[in-house]
Design a protein around this motif. Structure first.
Motif, short mmCIF file in Angstrom:
data_model
loop_
_atom_site.label_atom_id
_atom_site.label_comp_id
_atom_site.label_asym_id
_atom_site.label_seq_id
_atom_site.Cartn_x
_atom_site.Cartn_y
_atom_site.Cartn_z
N PHE A 50 0.83 -1.21 0.00
CA PHE A 50 0.00 0.00 0.00
C PHE A 50 0.87 1.25 0.00
CE2 PHE A 50 -2.75 3.24 1.87
CZ PHE A 50 -3.92 3.04 1.16
N ALA A 51 1.92 1.25 0.82
CA ALA A 51 2.81 2.41 0.90
C ALA A 51 3.64 2.57 -0.37
CB ALA A 51 3.72 2.29 2.11
N ILE A 52 4.13 1.46 -0.90
CA ILE A 52 4.95 1.53 -2.11
C ILE A 52 4.15 2.08 -3.28
CG2 ILE A 52 6.17 0.15 -3.85
CD1 ILE A 52 7.00 -1.72 -1.58
N THR A 53 2.94 1.54 -3.49
CA THR A 53 2.12 2.02 -4.61
C THR A 53 1.70 3.47 -4.41
OG1 THR A 53 0.18 1.06 -3.51
CG2 THR A 53 1.24 -0.25 -5.22
N GLY A 54 1.44 3.86 -3.16
CA GLY A 54 0.97 5.21 -2.91
C GLY A 54 2.06 6.25 -3.05
N TYR A 55 3.16 6.07 -2.36
CA TYR A 55 4.18 7.11 -2.33
C TYR A 55 5.08 7.09 -3.55
CZ TYR A 55 2.64 8.56 2.21
OH TYR A 55 1.87 9.07 3.23
N SER A 56 5.26 5.94 -4.17
CA SER A 56 6.00 5.92 -5.44
C SER A 56 5.23 6.67 -6.51
CB SER A 56 6.26 4.48 -5.88
OG SER A 56 7.14 3.82 -4.99
N SER A 57 3.90 6.56 -6.48
CA SER A 57 3.09 7.27 -7.46
C SER A 57 3.19 8.78 -7.27
CB SER A 57 1.62 6.82 -7.36
OG SER A 57 1.05 7.21 -6.12
N VAL A 58 3.27 9.23 -6.02
CA VAL A 58 3.42 10.66 -5.76
C VAL A 58 4.76 11.16 -6.30
CG1 VAL A 58 3.69 12.40 -3.94
CG2 VAL A 58 1.91 10.66 -3.76
N LEU A 59 5.80 10.37 -6.09
CA LEU A 59 7.12 10.78 -6.58
C LEU A 59 7.17 10.85 -8.09
CD1 LEU A 59 9.46 8.69 -4.21
CD2 LEU A 59 8.79 11.08 -4.00
N SER A 60 6.36 10.05 -8.77
CA SER A 60 6.39 10.02 -10.23
C SER A 60 5.98 11.34 -10.85
CB SER A 60 5.49 8.89 -10.76
OG SER A 60 4.12 9.18 -10.52
N TRP A 61 5.12 12.10 -10.15
CA TRP A 61 4.73 13.41 -10.71
C TRP A 61 5.31 14.58 -9.94
CZ3 TRP A 61 1.91 16.28 -7.22
CH2 TRP A 61 1.17 15.58 -6.24
N ARG A 62 5.47 14.45 -8.63
CA ARG A 62 6.00 15.58 -7.87
C ARG A 62 7.47 15.82 -8.17
NH1 ARG A 62 6.38 15.61 -1.41
NH2 ARG A 62 8.31 14.53 -1.96
N ASN A 63 8.29 14.76 -8.20
CA ASN A 63 9.71 14.92 -8.49
C ASN A 63 9.94 15.38 -9.92
OD1 ASN A 63 10.06 13.98 -5.93
ND2 ASN A 63 11.49 12.37 -6.45
N ALA A 64 9.11 14.88 -10.84
CA ALA A 64 9.27 15.27 -12.24
C ALA A 64 9.05 16.77 -12.41
CB ALA A 64 8.29 14.48 -13.12
N VAL A 65 8.01 17.29 -11.78
CA VAL A 65 7.75 18.73 -11.88
C VAL A 65 8.85 19.52 -11.18
CG1 VAL A 65 6.14 20.58 -11.29
CG2 VAL A 65 5.26 18.35 -12.00
N GLY A 66 9.30 19.01 -10.04
CA GLY A 66 10.37 19.70 -9.32
C GLY A 66 11.65 19.83 -10.12
N ARG A 67 11.94 18.85 -10.96
CA ARG A 67 13.16 18.90 -11.77
C ARG A 67 13.00 19.77 -13.01
NH1 ARG A 67 17.49 18.72 -9.82
NH2 ARG A 67 18.38 18.27 -11.86
N CYS A 68 11.78 20.03 -13.43
CA CYS A 68 11.56 20.79 -14.67
C CYS A 68 11.23 22.25 -14.43
CB CYS A 68 10.44 20.14 -15.49
SG CYS A 68 10.90 18.57 -16.24
N ASN A 69 10.98 22.64 -13.17
CA ASN A 69 10.58 24.02 -12.90
C ASN A 69 11.62 25.03 -13.35
OD1 ASN A 69 8.15 23.29 -11.85
ND2 ASN A 69 8.56 23.97 -9.76
N ARG A 70 12.90 24.70 -13.12
CA ARG A 70 13.98 25.63 -13.49
C ARG A 70 14.86 25.03 -14.59
NH1 ARG A 70 13.63 26.05 -7.79
NH2 ARG A 70 13.07 28.15 -7.09
N ALA A 71 14.30 24.15 -15.36
CA ALA A 71 15.09 23.46 -16.38
C ALA A 71 15.66 24.42 -17.42
CB ALA A 71 14.23 22.40 -17.07
N ILE A 72 14.87 25.37 -17.86
CA ILE A 72 15.34 26.29 -18.90
C ILE A 72 16.40 27.23 -18.35
CG2 ILE A 72 14.65 28.16 -20.45
CD1 ILE A 72 11.96 26.83 -20.77
N GLY A 73 16.17 27.81 -17.18
CA GLY A 73 17.13 28.74 -16.60
C GLY A 73 18.46 28.09 -16.29
N GLU A 74 18.43 26.85 -15.76
CA GLU A 74 19.67 26.17 -15.39
C GLU A 74 20.44 25.64 -16.60
OE1 GLU A 74 18.44 23.19 -12.64
OE2 GLU A 74 18.08 24.61 -11.00
N ASN A 75 19.78 25.55 -17.74
CA ASN A 75 20.45 25.07 -18.95
C ASN A 75 20.48 26.13 -20.04
OD1 ASN A 75 20.89 21.88 -18.70
ND2 ASN A 75 18.98 22.42 -17.68
#
Length: 242
Positions: A50-75
């Motif tokens: 239950f925890a693996i399916t729940g929190y891994s799913s959150v990371l799949s979209w939250r971490n992705a957005v977190g890495r792309c927020n400043r993608a243009i400025g940093e590159n």
């Protein structure tokens, strides 16, 4: 992608292994906390799955957005090269982030299954399908938010509180069947929860009653993908490489 790995993790210590280790530590920590506090005592569902399916799913979209927020400025300097486009920057970051979260999810499932703390999925195809839908949602949302950040810094500032508000309604810590019908209909408007429900159906089978609409989720993902690509094209026109 190799440049992204080096700039993010360096060439020494754990390096790229941290790409998998970071989400693993987060999910294992939550699982241990739930187990220690006996939050699963009133449910027949395995707390680990239950925890693996729940929190891994959150990371799949939250971490992705977190890495792309400043993608243009940093590159920004990298865009000096004619062959490097704004979309390439997003694709490289998304592939790395989603690969890390996927590897973490797979390792944890195999680890807990091997230790006898979890049962193998009853329908592996449903688990894979639900996970791919979540990755699609994460990639589309990250592209949309990341490109919008290039137009206004306000988007980046607003995303952080919005992501915290989305988390408790994402299905990470509950299932739709546990909610009253009125609340269930409201929460079901969030696309990601359908992928989580479908994954859990693949793991638990008939033991749980799930509510999901993958056609609705696919429609939302498609809309986000189109919006993201249009915003990327607009952002590319605004960016002036040195």
């Amino acid at each position: 992608m190799l440049r992204e790995v080096i700039t993010r993790f360096g060439r020494e210590n754990l390096g790229v292994l941290w790409l998998v280790g970071e989400p693993m530590l987060f999910t294992v920590g939550v699982t241990a906390l739930w187990t220690a506090t006996s939050m699963h005592a009133h449910s027949s569902l395995p707390i680990t799955v239950f925890a693996i399916t729940g929190y891994s799913s959150v990371l799949s979209w939250r971490n992705a957005v977190g890495r792309c927020n400043r993608a243009i400025g940093e590159n920004f300097n990298l865009l000096y090269h004619r062959n490097v486009q704004v979309l390439d920057v997003f694709i490289a970051r998304l592939l790395l982030e989603l690969a890390g979260v996927t590897a973490s999810f797979l390792v944890l499932v195999l680890l807990f299954t091997g230790l006898g703390l979890a049962q193998p999925p009853r329908d592996p195809l449903a688990v894979v399908c639900g996970w791919l839908m979540l990755c699609w949602f994460g990639g589309a949302l990250a592209t949309t938010v990341g490109a919008a950040c290039a137009h206004s810094e306000l988007v980046d500032r607003l995303w952080h509180p919005v992501s915290y508000l989305m988390f408790p309604f994402s299905g990470a810590a509950f299932m739709l069947d546990w909610l009253p019908p009125a609340a269930r209909n409201v929460v079901a408007w969030l696309p990601m929860i359908h992928g989580v429900e479908y994954m859990r159906e693949g793991f638990f089978g008939a033991v749980v009653r799930t509510h999901h609409d993958l056609a609705y989720m696919a429609t939302c993902n498609l809309g986000l993908t189109l919006a993201g690509l249009l915003l990327v094209r607009s952002a590319a026109r605004r960016v002036q490489a040195p």
